[in-house]
Write a protein that holds these residues in place. Structure first.
Motif, PDB file in Angstrom:
ATOM      1  N   UNK A  71       0.833  -1.204   0.000  1.00  0.00           N
ATOM      2  CA  UNK A  71       0.000   0.000   0.000  1.00  0.00           C
ATOM      3  C   UNK A  71       0.867   1.252   0.000  1.00  0.00           C
ATOM      4  N   UNK A  72       1.919   1.233   0.809  1.00  0.00           N
ATOM      5  CA  UNK A  72       2.824   2.387   0.852  1.00  0.00           C
ATOM      6  C   UNK A  72       3.488   2.616  -0.499  1.00  0.00           C
ATOM      7  N   UNK A  73       3.993   1.548  -1.108  1.00  0.00           N
ATOM      8  CA  UNK A  73       4.618   1.682  -2.420  1.00  0.00           C
ATOM      9  C   UNK A  73       3.656   2.185  -3.476  1.00  0.00           C
ATOM     10  N   UNK A  74       2.416   1.695  -3.463  1.00  0.00           N
ATOM     11  CA  UNK A  74       1.413   2.142  -4.436  1.00  0.00           C
ATOM     12  C   UNK A  74       1.141   3.626  -4.302  1.00  0.00           C
ATOM     13  N   UNK A  75       0.948   4.083  -3.060  1.00  0.00           N
ATOM     14  CA  UNK A  75       0.644   5.496  -2.834  1.00  0.00           C
ATOM     15  C   UNK A  75       1.823   6.381  -3.224  1.00  0.00           C
ATOM     16  N   UNK A  76       3.032   5.998  -2.817  1.00  0.00           N
ATOM     17  CA  UNK A  76       4.211   6.832  -3.089  1.00  0.00           C
ATOM     18  C   UNK A  76       4.469   6.944  -4.588  1.00  0.00           C
ATOM     19  N   UNK A 245      10.813  -1.283 -10.542  1.00  0.00           N
ATOM     20  CA  UNK A 245      10.551  -0.964  -9.133  1.00  0.00           C
ATOM     21  C   UNK A 245      11.330  -1.848  -8.180  1.00  0.00           C
ATOM     22  N   UNK A 246      11.588  -3.096  -8.558  1.00  0.00           N
ATOM     23  CA  UNK A 246      12.418  -3.952  -7.711  1.00  0.00           C
ATOM     24  C   UNK A 246      11.676  -4.983  -6.884  1.00  0.00           C
ATOM     25  N   UNK A 247      10.394  -4.760  -6.573  1.00  0.00           N
ATOM     26  CA  UNK A 247       9.569  -5.715  -5.819  1.00  0.00           C
ATOM     27  C   UNK A 247      10.207  -6.088  -4.486  1.00  0.00           C
ATOM     28  N   UNK A 248      10.522  -5.086  -3.687  1.00  0.00           N
ATOM     29  CA  UNK A 248      11.096  -5.285  -2.362  1.00  0.00           C
ATOM     30  C   UNK A 248      10.016  -5.005  -1.323  1.00  0.00           C
ATOM     31  N   UNK A 249       9.684  -6.016  -0.498  1.00  0.00           N
ATOM     32  CA  UNK A 249       8.586  -5.879   0.461  1.00  0.00           C
ATOM     33  C   UNK A 249       9.077  -5.212   1.750  1.00  0.00           C
ATOM     34  N   UNK A 250       9.496  -3.973   1.608  1.00  0.00           N
ATOM     35  CA  UNK A 250       9.867  -3.140   2.745  1.00  0.00           C
ATOM     36  C   UNK A 250       9.340  -1.727   2.510  1.00  0.00           C
ATOM     37  N   UNK A 251       8.970  -1.068   3.600  1.00  0.00           N
ATOM     38  CA  UNK A 251       8.520   0.316   3.477  1.00  0.00           C
ATOM     39  C   UNK A 251       9.725   1.188   3.144  1.00  0.00           C
ATOM     40  N   UNK A 252       9.698   1.894   2.043  1.00  0.00           N
ATOM     41  CA  UNK A 252      10.884   2.652   1.608  1.00  0.00           C
ATOM     42  C   UNK A 252      11.128   3.867   2.488  1.00  0.00           C
ATOM     43  N   UNK A 253      12.394   4.173   2.680  1.00  0.00           N
ATOM     44  CA  UNK A 253      12.787   5.380   3.409  1.00  0.00           C
ATOM     45  C   UNK A 253      13.494   6.373   2.503  1.00  0.00           C
ATOM     46  N   UNK A 254      13.741   5.977   1.241  1.00  0.00           N
ATOM     47  CA  UNK A 254      14.443   6.829   0.284  1.00  0.00           C
ATOM     48  C   UNK A 254      13.837   6.623  -1.091  1.00  0.00           C
ATOM     49  N   UNK A 255      14.001   7.613  -1.939  1.00  0.00           N
ATOM     50  CA  UNK A 255      13.551   7.484  -3.326  1.00  0.00           C
ATOM     51  C   UNK A 255      14.405   6.513  -4.112  1.00  0.00           C
ATOM     52  N   UNK A 256      15.561   6.147  -3.562  1.00  0.00           N
ATOM     53  CA  UNK A 256      16.445   5.214  -4.231  1.00  0.00           C
ATOM     54  C   UNK A 256      16.235   3.774  -3.755  1.00  0.00           C
ATOM     55  N   UNK A 257      15.213   3.551  -2.946  1.00  0.00           N
ATOM     56  CA  UNK A 257      14.927   2.205  -2.457  1.00  0.00           C
ATOM     57  C   UNK A 257      14.025   1.467  -3.437  1.00  0.00           C
ATOM     58  N   UNK A 258      14.280   0.175  -3.591  1.00  0.00           N
ATOM     59  CA  UNK A 258      13.328  -0.668  -4.316  1.00  0.00           C
ATOM     60  C   UNK A 258      12.097  -0.875  -3.440  1.00  0.00           C
ATOM     61  N   UNK A 259      10.958  -1.060  -4.070  1.00  0.00           N
ATOM     62  CA  UNK A 259       9.707  -1.184  -3.324  1.00  0.00           C
ATOM     63  C   UNK A 259       8.787  -2.144  -4.055  1.00  0.00           C
ATOM     64  N   UNK A 260       7.563  -2.228  -3.580  1.00  0.00           N
ATOM     65  CA  UNK A 260       6.559  -3.087  -4.205  1.00  0.00           C
ATOM     66  C   UNK A 260       5.224  -2.373  -4.179  1.00  0.00           C
TER      67      UNK A 260
END
Length: 310
Positions: A71-76, A245-260
Motif C-alpha cells: 500500500x505504501x509503495x502504491x501510494x508513493x 521498481x524492484x519488488x522489495x517488500x519493505x517500506x521505503x525510506x528513500x527514493x532510491x529504495x526498491x519497493x513493491x
C-alpha cells in the motif's frame, strides 16, 4: 401517424438497450467484487482487516501476510508520478493550444495521443534498458551529491543509486500519464470561448495573462477530470512499474529504495502461490486495490461534481 409509432418503437428499443448496457456493467462489477471476496475469505478470516492492512511482513514461507508495504509503495509511486506528470502535461496542452505554430498543431496533437496507445510493457522495457541506466549512472548520483546534505530532504536521496527504485518507476509512470492529461486538457482549453480571450486582449492583457486568468480558470474542471483519469490509470498500472521498481517488500525510506506495489506483487507472485492461504492473500490484495480505486475515483468524481455545481 405510422411514422410516429415507428419512431416511438425505436426510441423505446434504444432506451432498453442502453439500460441493459448499464445493468450489464453493474452486474460485471458486482461479479468481480463478489468473486474477489469469495476467493480472499480465507485470508480475511485469518488476518482480518486492520491486521492485514498494517502488517509489514510478507513472508510466504511462514505464511504471514500483510499489505502495508504494498500500500505504501502504491501510494508513493502514484503520487510522485502525478507530481511529475501534471505540470508537464498542462504545459504541453497550453503550448499546443496557444503557442504552437498552426501547421504543427495537428502533428503534435496526434503524437501526444499516439503515446497513450503504446502498450505498458513497452514502457516497462524502455524504462529498464534505457531510463534505469541513465537514472542510476547520472541523474541519481547527481541528485544525491547536491541534495543529500540538505537536512530532512537529504534522507529522501540516501542509499545506493541503482536506477531500479521508486524514483525511476515514478518517472516511467509519469511519462505514461502525460498523454492522458495533456490530450484532455488540450480539448478543454480549446473550448474556451473566443470572445473571452478577445475581451481580455482588448483590455491589454498579455498572452500569459489570458492563459492564466481566462483559459485555465474556464477549463479547470476538465483539467481536474484529466487528473482523475490519470489517477485511475496510475493505481492499476502493472507492467511499466514491475520492470523498474524492484519488488522489495519493505517500506521505503528513500527514493532510491526498491519497493513493491499491489499490482507488481500480483503480477510477480500469482503464479508462485503454492498454498491456499498465499493465493487467498493475493486475492485479498486485489480486493483492496479494487475497493481503494473505486473509493478514490468516486470521491474525486464527487468533488468535481460539487465544484462544478458551485
Amino acid at each position: 401517424m405510422v411514422k410516429k409509432e415507428k419512431y416511438k418503437y425505436f426510441d423505446n428499443l434504444f432506451k432498453w438497450v442502453t439500460f441493459s448496457g448499464i445493468i450489464i456493467v453493474l452486474l460485471i462489477v458486482s461479479g468481480i467484487f463478489i468473486s474477489l471476496v469469495f476467493e480472499s475469505k480465507e485470508a480475511i478470516s485469518k488476518f482480518g482487516v486492520f491486521k492485514f492492512l498494517f502488517t509489514k511482513t510478507w513472508d510466504p514461507v511462514a505464511e504471514i501476510f500483510g499489505s502495508a508495504t504494498m500500500l505504501t509503495g502504491t501510494v508513493v509511486v502514484t503520487v510522485l508520478a502525478l507530481i511529475f506528470a501534471i505540470p508537464v502535461a498542462i504545459g504541453i496542452a497550453i503550448f499546443i493550444v496557444e503557442l504552437c505554430p498552426p501547421f504543427l498543431k495537428g502533428a503534435f496533437g496526434t503524437t501526444i495521443e499516439m503515446l497513450a496507445s503504446i502498450p505498458s510493457i513497452i514502457y516497462g522495457m524502455w524504462g529498464l534498458f534505457t531510463i534505469a541506466p541513465i537514472m542510476g549512472n547520472y541523474i541519481e548520483p547527481f541528485l544525491q551529491k547536491y541534495l543529500s546534505p540538505i537536512p530532512i530532504v537529504g534522507k529522501l536521496f540516501s542509499g545506493t543509486p541503482l536506477g531500479i527504485d521508486i524514483l525511476t518507476a515514478s518517472m516511467v509512470l509519469s511519462i505514461m500519464l502525460i498523454p492522458f492529461i495533456a490530450s484532455i486538457t488540450r480539448d478543454t482549453l480549446n473550448l474556451t470561448p473566443q470572445v473571452l480571450k478577445e475581451s481580455a486582449y482588448g483590455m491589454g492583457a498579455t498572452k500569459w495573462e489570458v492563459i492564466r486568468d481566462v483559459m485555465l480558470p474556464h477549463s479547470k474542471f476538465g483539467i481536474y477530470g484529466s487528473i482523475v483519469i490519470a489517477l485511475g490509470r496510475a493505481l492499476g498500472e502493472t507492467m511499466a512499474v514491475a520492470f523498474v521498481l524492484g519488488n522489495n517488500h519493505k517500506i521505503p525510506s528513500s527514493l532510491f529504495d526498491a519497493a513493491a506495489t499491489i499490482t507488481v506483487t500480483l503480477a510477480n507472485e500469482f503464479t508462485e502461490a503454492d498454498s491456499d492461504l498465499y493465493l487467498s492473500s493475493l486475492f485479498y490484495l486485489a480486493l483492496i486495490l479494487f475497493i481503494s480505486s473505486f473509493v478514490i475515483l468516486a470521491f474525486a468524481k464527487y468533488m468535481l461534481r460539487r465544484a462544478s455545481e458551485k
